[in-house]
Design a protein around this motif. Sequence first.
Motif, short mmCIF file in Angstrom:
data_model
loop_
_atom_site.label_atom_id
_atom_site.label_comp_id
_atom_site.label_asym_id
_atom_site.label_seq_id
_atom_site.Cartn_x
_atom_site.Cartn_y
_atom_site.Cartn_z
N THR A 30 33.41 31.44 40.03
CA THR A 30 34.85 31.45 39.83
C THR A 30 35.24 32.44 38.74
O THR A 30 34.56 32.56 37.73
CB THR A 30 35.34 30.04 39.40
OG1 THR A 30 34.91 29.08 40.36
CG2 THR A 30 36.85 29.98 39.28
N ALA A 31 36.36 33.14 38.98
CA ALA A 31 36.93 34.04 37.97
C ALA A 31 38.40 33.69 37.80
O ALA A 31 39.14 33.58 38.78
CB ALA A 31 36.79 35.49 38.40
N LEU A 32 38.81 33.47 36.56
CA LEU A 32 40.22 33.24 36.25
C LEU A 32 40.82 34.55 35.78
O LEU A 32 40.27 35.21 34.90
CB LEU A 32 40.37 32.18 35.15
CG LEU A 32 39.78 30.81 35.44
CD1 LEU A 32 40.02 29.88 34.25
CD2 LEU A 32 40.37 30.22 36.70
N LEU A 33 41.95 34.92 36.36
CA LEU A 33 42.56 36.22 36.08
C LEU A 33 43.90 36.04 35.39
O LEU A 33 44.63 35.09 35.67
CB LEU A 33 42.77 36.98 37.39
CG LEU A 33 41.58 37.04 38.33
CD1 LEU A 33 41.97 37.73 39.63
CD2 LEU A 33 40.41 37.76 37.67
N LYS A 34 44.23 36.98 34.51
CA LYS A 34 45.56 36.98 33.90
C LYS A 34 46.58 37.35 34.96
O LYS A 34 46.24 37.93 35.99
CB LYS A 34 45.61 37.97 32.74
CG LYS A 34 44.82 37.50 31.54
CD LYS A 34 45.14 38.32 30.33
CE LYS A 34 44.36 37.75 29.14
NZ LYS A 34 44.63 38.48 27.93
N GLN A 35 47.84 37.04 34.67
CA GLN A 35 48.91 37.33 35.61
C GLN A 35 48.90 38.81 35.98
O GLN A 35 48.68 39.67 35.13
CB GLN A 35 50.25 36.96 35.00
CG GLN A 35 51.40 37.09 35.96
CD GLN A 35 52.69 36.60 35.35
OE1 GLN A 35 52.72 36.16 34.21
NE2 GLN A 35 53.75 36.69 36.10
N MET A 36 49.14 39.08 37.24
CA MET A 36 49.07 40.46 37.70
C MET A 36 50.07 40.70 38.82
O MET A 36 50.67 39.78 39.34
CB MET A 36 47.66 40.77 38.17
CG MET A 36 47.12 39.75 39.15
SD MET A 36 45.40 39.91 39.47
CE MET A 36 45.35 41.42 40.34
N GLY A 37 50.21 41.95 39.18
CA GLY A 37 51.13 42.34 40.24
C GLY A 37 50.42 42.44 41.58
O GLY A 37 49.70 41.54 42.00
N MET A 38 50.59 43.57 42.22
CA MET A 38 50.02 43.79 43.56
C MET A 38 48.49 43.82 43.52
O MET A 38 47.89 44.29 42.56
CB MET A 38 50.53 45.12 44.11
CG MET A 38 52.03 45.15 44.33
SD MET A 38 52.59 44.01 45.59
CE MET A 38 51.90 44.79 47.03
N VAL A 39 47.89 43.35 44.61
CA VAL A 39 46.44 43.34 44.77
C VAL A 39 46.11 44.20 45.98
O VAL A 39 46.68 44.02 47.04
CB VAL A 39 45.92 41.90 44.97
CG1 VAL A 39 44.43 41.90 45.18
CG2 VAL A 39 46.29 41.03 43.79
N ASP A 40 45.19 45.13 45.81
CA ASP A 40 44.79 46.02 46.89
C ASP A 40 43.81 45.31 47.83
O ASP A 40 42.77 44.81 47.39
CB ASP A 40 44.15 47.28 46.30
CG ASP A 40 43.93 48.36 47.34
OD1 ASP A 40 43.45 48.04 48.45
OD2 ASP A 40 44.22 49.52 47.02
N ARG A 41 44.14 45.30 49.11
CA ARG A 41 43.31 44.65 50.12
C ARG A 41 41.91 45.26 50.16
O ARG A 41 40.92 44.55 50.34
CB ARG A 41 44.00 44.79 51.47
CG ARG A 41 43.28 44.19 52.64
CD ARG A 41 44.09 44.33 53.91
NE ARG A 41 44.43 45.70 54.23
CZ ARG A 41 43.69 46.49 55.00
NH1 ARG A 41 42.57 46.06 55.51
NH2 ARG A 41 44.08 47.73 55.26
#
Length: 89
Positions: A30-41
């Motif tokens: 598991t990885a917890l990520l900070k808030q972010m915008g668009m994610v590249d497919r």
Amino acid sequence: MSISFENDMGPEAADKIRELFDVVDMDKKTALLKQMGMVDRRDMGDIARLAKQPMQMEINKIGDRKEVGGVVYELDEKGWKRMPIGTTL
């Protein structure tokens, strides 16, 4: 946001996740990520190929809890917050 795998993601996938995202905490699954915008497919496909397994990316809501490396985190307005020892999901 969080990314999770059924099995150990391996060091290559973990390195790619760290390269692409601002990681709060990560263990083998598991990885917890900070808030972010668009994610590249394509980036998501690269991570799954490096891990040699499907991945699940989750957009979490305030109040969600995740366990990473035996530590429980809860998402609040400011991001993932580490909970006191003994906190359960």
